[in-house]
Scaffold this motif. Sequence first.
Motif, PDB file in Angstrom:
ATOM      1  N   ASP A 123       0.827  -1.206   0.000  1.00 38.74           N
ATOM      2  CA  ASP A 123       0.000   0.000   0.000  1.00 38.74           C
ATOM      3  C   ASP A 123       0.860   1.255   0.000  1.00 38.74           C
ATOM      4  OD1 ASP A 123      -2.202  -1.606  -0.022  1.00 38.74           O
ATOM      5  OD2 ASP A 123      -2.966  -1.002   1.946  1.00 38.74           O
ATOM      6  N   PHE A 183       2.308   1.738  -3.444  1.00 39.35           N
ATOM      7  CA  PHE A 183       1.303   2.308  -4.357  1.00 39.35           C
ATOM      8  C   PHE A 183       1.201   3.815  -4.156  1.00 39.35           C
ATOM      9  CE2 PHE A 183      -2.892   3.839  -5.383  1.00 39.35           C
ATOM     10  CZ  PHE A 183      -3.179   3.236  -6.598  1.00 39.35           C
ATOM     11  N   LEU A 235      -0.521  -3.249  -5.066  1.00 37.76           N
ATOM     12  CA  LEU A 235      -1.751  -3.472  -4.307  1.00 37.76           C
ATOM     13  C   LEU A 235      -1.892  -4.918  -3.859  1.00 37.76           C
ATOM     14  CD1 LEU A 235      -4.200  -1.292  -6.419  1.00 37.76           C
ATOM     15  CD2 LEU A 235      -3.408  -0.814  -4.098  1.00 37.76           C
ATOM     16  N   ILE A 275      -8.916  -1.182  -8.597  1.00 38.44           N
ATOM     17  CA  ILE A 275      -9.174  -0.708  -7.235  1.00 38.44           C
ATOM     18  C   ILE A 275     -10.654  -0.835  -6.893  1.00 38.44           C
ATOM     19  CG2 ILE A 275      -9.201   1.369  -5.792  1.00 38.44           C
ATOM     20  CD1 ILE A 275      -6.603   2.210  -7.207  1.00 38.44           C
ATOM     21  N   ARG A 328     -10.545  -3.326  -4.053  1.00 39.43           N
ATOM     22  CA  ARG A 328     -10.262  -2.570  -2.835  1.00 39.43           C
ATOM     23  C   ARG A 328     -11.387  -1.598  -2.542  1.00 39.43           C
ATOM     24  NH1 ARG A 328      -4.671  -2.698  -1.523  1.00 39.43           N
ATOM     25  NH2 ARG A 328      -5.276  -1.429   0.262  1.00 39.43           N
TER      26      ARG A 328
END
Length: 335
Positions: free
Chosen positions: A150, A153, A200, A246, A250
């Motif tokens: 994370d 990213f 990720l 994403i 996520r």
Amino acid sequence: MYFMKEYVKGLISIIIPVYNASAVIQRCLESINRQTYRKLEVLFVDDCCTDDSMDKLNDFLRQNITDLKIKCIHHERNRGVAAARNTGLDNATGEYIYYLDADDFMEDNAIELMYREAERCQADITGCEWYLSFQKNERHMVQADANNGDELFVKMARGVIRWNLWLFLVRRSLYEQNSIRFMEGMNMGEDMMVMMKLALCSGKTVIMHTPLYHYVQTKSDSLTKTWSKGYQQQIDANVKEVENYIRINRNDKGLNTELDYLKLNIKLPLLISLSNSDYEKWQNWFPESNKNIMGNKDISLRTRLLQLAASKHLYGLIKLYNLVVIKFVYGILYK
């Protein structure tokens, strides 16, 4: 879903797309042959060269390299770098993946140092720093720290860690277990898209503050780009792929701001120019990101003010900046 093939412990698969690289491939080959780490699988992907690149490659391999695992894979037609990277991935059997561009070269101990650090830290992704190499000089380019995926990213989105594939040694399992591949035909921004996805999906990451790669600049205008419509469309497709990834994988609305920083980072080179048309392209590309111009405190105030000037159509200030900084500092000091 890609099914993880068996891998050879400690084997590093180096993927090298080759297309009309006759003038530069010798230096790349010598760099591979000098590597102190020898448990290498080198995959050359011939993307239908029309010059004698592959003749030079084969001659060098016959005369010099006997202890490395070499594969030469040929495309029947030119399909672009994204497809060539996929072909390399599909044929790789190493525990780790690394990319080398045919016109660049590495430090002799680059692979050894990154592999040792990856094993020491049990890292999914191990990064390094690099040299921006000009005709007569080199500039050491530094990277920020990132201890997990994370964080990696975020740092890439904010522009303090580059996403170039040749900066990272990556466990192949990240590609296979998460079905990560390049989008064929989308050859601009393909490295950004894949590295963002890999970040990720990763756990432990580490950045080595040692320059191990030489990114060679051969043209006097190498710090600027020709931003064609097709170029932007391909980048748009890769950015959209990151956004979709994403959204599906996520549930983190905080990443939307980071995506704005990414978009600002992507279009920033348009301001390294003396052309009003480039500034207008900047205005019209990812306009939704402009609201966060001053929010990215990880980059310099100078860069944020440059973008703010562009958003306010203060093109005279941008030209003055380029005349002073780009033409003098880069044009003279880093030839």
